[in-house]
Write a protein that holds these residues in place. Sequence first.
Motif, PDB file in Angstrom:
ATOM      1  N   TRP A   1      -5.627 -10.481  -5.380  1.00 18.94           N
ATOM      2  CA  TRP A   1      -5.440  -9.753  -4.576  1.00 18.94           C
ATOM      3  C   TRP A   1      -6.285  -9.439  -3.134  1.00 18.94           C
ATOM      4  O   TRP A   1      -5.746  -8.830  -2.384  1.00 18.94           O
ATOM      5  N   MET A   2      -7.665 -10.605  -2.808  1.00 23.34           N
ATOM      6  CA  MET A   2      -8.184 -10.377  -1.696  1.00 23.34           C
ATOM      7  C   MET A   2      -6.704 -11.192  -0.545  1.00 23.34           C
ATOM      8  O   MET A   2      -6.880 -10.400   0.679  1.00 23.34           O
ATOM      9  N   TRP A   3      -6.102 -11.500  -1.140  1.00 26.42           N
ATOM     10  CA  TRP A   3      -5.124 -12.656   0.367  1.00 26.42           C
ATOM     11  C   TRP A   3      -4.517 -11.411  -0.341  1.00 26.42           C
ATOM     12  O   TRP A   3      -3.271 -11.489   1.463  1.00 26.42           O
ATOM     13  N   LYS A   4      -3.663 -10.963  -0.966  1.00 26.44           N
ATOM     14  CA  LYS A   4      -2.787  -9.681  -0.421  1.00 26.44           C
ATOM     15  C   LYS A   4      -3.379  -8.413   0.187  1.00 26.44           C
ATOM     16  O   LYS A   4      -2.217  -7.759   0.864  1.00 26.44           O
ATOM     17  N   GLN A   5      -4.636  -8.869   0.620  1.00 24.38           N
ATOM     18  CA  GLN A   5      -5.270  -7.395   1.017  1.00 24.38           C
ATOM     19  C   GLN A   5      -4.392  -6.435   0.171  1.00 24.38           C
ATOM     20  O   GLN A   5      -4.432  -4.766   0.710  1.00 24.38           O
ATOM     21  N   TYR A   6      -5.408  -6.523  -0.885  1.00 27.41           N
ATOM     22  CA  TYR A   6      -4.583  -5.288  -2.537  1.00 27.41           C
ATOM     23  C   TYR A   6      -6.047  -4.271  -1.947  1.00 27.41           C
ATOM     24  O   TYR A   6      -7.373  -4.910  -2.020  1.00 27.41           O
ATOM     25  N   ARG A   7      -5.290  -3.008  -1.673  1.00 27.36           N
ATOM     26  CA  ARG A   7      -6.156  -1.870  -1.230  1.00 27.36           C
ATOM     27  C   ARG A   7      -7.737  -1.700  -2.308  1.00 27.36           C
ATOM     28  O   ARG A   7      -8.843  -1.363  -1.626  1.00 27.36           O
ATOM     29  N   PRO A   8      -7.226  -1.404  -3.145  1.00 26.10           N
ATOM     30  CA  PRO A   8      -8.785  -1.419  -4.778  1.00 26.10           C
ATOM     31  C   PRO A   8      -9.459  -2.646  -4.148  1.00 26.10           C
ATOM     32  O   PRO A   8     -10.690  -2.190  -5.055  1.00 26.10           O
ATOM     33  N   MET A   9      -9.012  -3.847  -3.904  1.00 25.95           N
ATOM     34  CA  MET A   9     -10.032  -5.199  -3.757  1.00 25.95           C
ATOM     35  C   MET A   9     -10.778  -4.688  -2.766  1.00 25.95           C
ATOM     36  O   MET A   9     -12.333  -5.234  -2.758  1.00 25.95           O
ATOM     37  N   VAL A  10      -9.649  -5.011  -2.029  1.00 25.01           N
ATOM     38  CA  VAL A  10     -11.076  -4.626   0.041  1.00 25.01           C
ATOM     39  C   VAL A  10     -11.603  -3.888  -0.117  1.00 25.01           C
ATOM     40  O   VAL A  10     -12.537  -3.941   0.605  1.00 25.01           O
ATOM     41  N   ASP A  11     -11.256  -2.530  -0.752  1.00 25.54           N
ATOM     42  CA  ASP A  11     -12.105  -2.221  -0.477  1.00 25.54           C
ATOM     43  C   ASP A  11     -13.541  -1.394  -1.226  1.00 25.54           C
ATOM     44  O   ASP A  11     -14.448  -0.811  -0.316  1.00 25.54           O
ATOM     45  N   PHE A  12     -13.168  -1.854  -2.162  1.00 31.59           N
ATOM     46  CA  PHE A  12     -14.718  -1.932  -3.044  1.00 31.59           C
ATOM     47  C   PHE A  12     -14.607  -3.942  -3.710  1.00 31.59           C
ATOM     48  O   PHE A  12     -15.216  -3.462  -4.656  1.00 31.59           O
TER      49      PHE A  12
END
Length: 505
Positions: free
Chosen positions: A241-252
């Motif tokens: 998720w971090m590599w994909k810049q997944y918004r729920p993961m990046v924001d929190f």
Amino acid sequence: MCPIASQLLGKTSVGGSRCNPAAAALLLSLCLGLPPLVATCPPYCLCASDIISCSGHNLSMLPFDLPSYATRLDLSHNALTVLPADWISQPFDRLSTLVLSRNSIGQIDMDTFMVTPHLLHLDLSSNCLTVLNSSIFTGLKELKELLLFGNQIVQINPGAFSDLHSLKRIYLSGNKLTDFPLGLYEEPGGPRNLTFLDLSSNRLSTVPVQTLLSLTRQGGIYLQENPLVCDCALLALLEYWMWKQYRPMVDFKGEYPCRDNAGPGPNCSQQGVSDMPLETQTYQVEPGKWLWVPCMGLAKTPQEGLAVFWVTPRTVLNSSANDLSDHLIVLPNGTLEIRRALLEDSGIYGCVAARGRYYDPSESLEVSVVVGNLSAASSSGLAHRSGAEHFNTAFTTLASCVVSIILVLLYLYLTPCRCRESRGGASGGCGGRAIILCSDPREVESGQQRSNGKRVAFLEPQVEDSNIDGPKTPVINLGHVTTEGILKNGSRTVGQTLTDTAHVV
């Protein structure tokens, strides 16, 4: 007078409780054959155009007789405990927003929302719901947003979200759920295009990683502030998720486990993993052949128990759940095995595994698989990806051709200038000779008339010099024939009219 109406109107109290004047008036009007009166705004509510607000009045019962013209009804901040099926006297055909937040609602009867068929936004947040029963939201086929955060929901029964075909966003944060609600995605009759699911601040300890890898391609799923057990599968998911810049993961990011290099245990550690940036690789195979694709960034001999997932163009595979008869399987060392490759196997494949570090978005954890001719597949993929650009190029070329054709037609059929007759009957200003013959000489009656269906004959221009002696060109007298011609002499185009004799070489 109707007996029932007379009883309701004649008695002021029945068993110590006062009768309902609104119900009595309705019965009386029906008995007398009068049209029912339009409901008026209750004195404790605020009505403005199509908005009705009965918020903050400590109501323990729902207002029975409300105007049906409302598109927004606010009943928040009251003391409601139950939503019965007959909570309103007539359907709200125009109601699109219903706000019931900040009450004490713990029970919702079946078919309660059948009177609001066009509801788009339903707010049931901050209530006392504990269980979502089957068919609790029946009739809300057009609902797009459902707010259920801040309740005490511990269980979601099968079929609870049936009929919610159009639901796109659902908020379930701040409850007591221990299981991921897969029924939202798998049950027939449930939401078809859910793009937002908030499950934060619940009691989830495990999540279906393989399913989440498929679902997160469709929309956002928020899982922060849950007591998730940080195992190898969850670590692999969070890294991906971090590599994909997944918004729920990046924001929190700070509210998820497995952070600050606090790994789940030695079983997920990878020895010999390179710190060099990963680049996209391409694998080619002929149709019908077998292909083995290694997982990028993994050690050659990974630890036992390592969870490896492969995100393929059609599904998500897991190394711990393989069927030897499948077309695609994940070997214990994380390698993807493609058996008897098919043309539709071409595409982008991503390997999801716990590598022990977060990767930069510029790096690649995916590989490209091409089944068949590499150049043909690349050309096909390029054409698919840049279809819009190719369309623009073709359109520009077509437009250029049309403009060129128009210019040529204008050049050929534009009415030319006429050569005026000079004194003495000789034509002047044309500087050359050209003959145009009419389709019918009888149509030519004067020098100012033109003929239809002209035929043009072009002759090479000749230099006329009266000082040069030489043989004269034979003269053919065609009479007084009006002709029009187009003469090209270098870069000059001249139209001329010959009314005297024409010369033919």
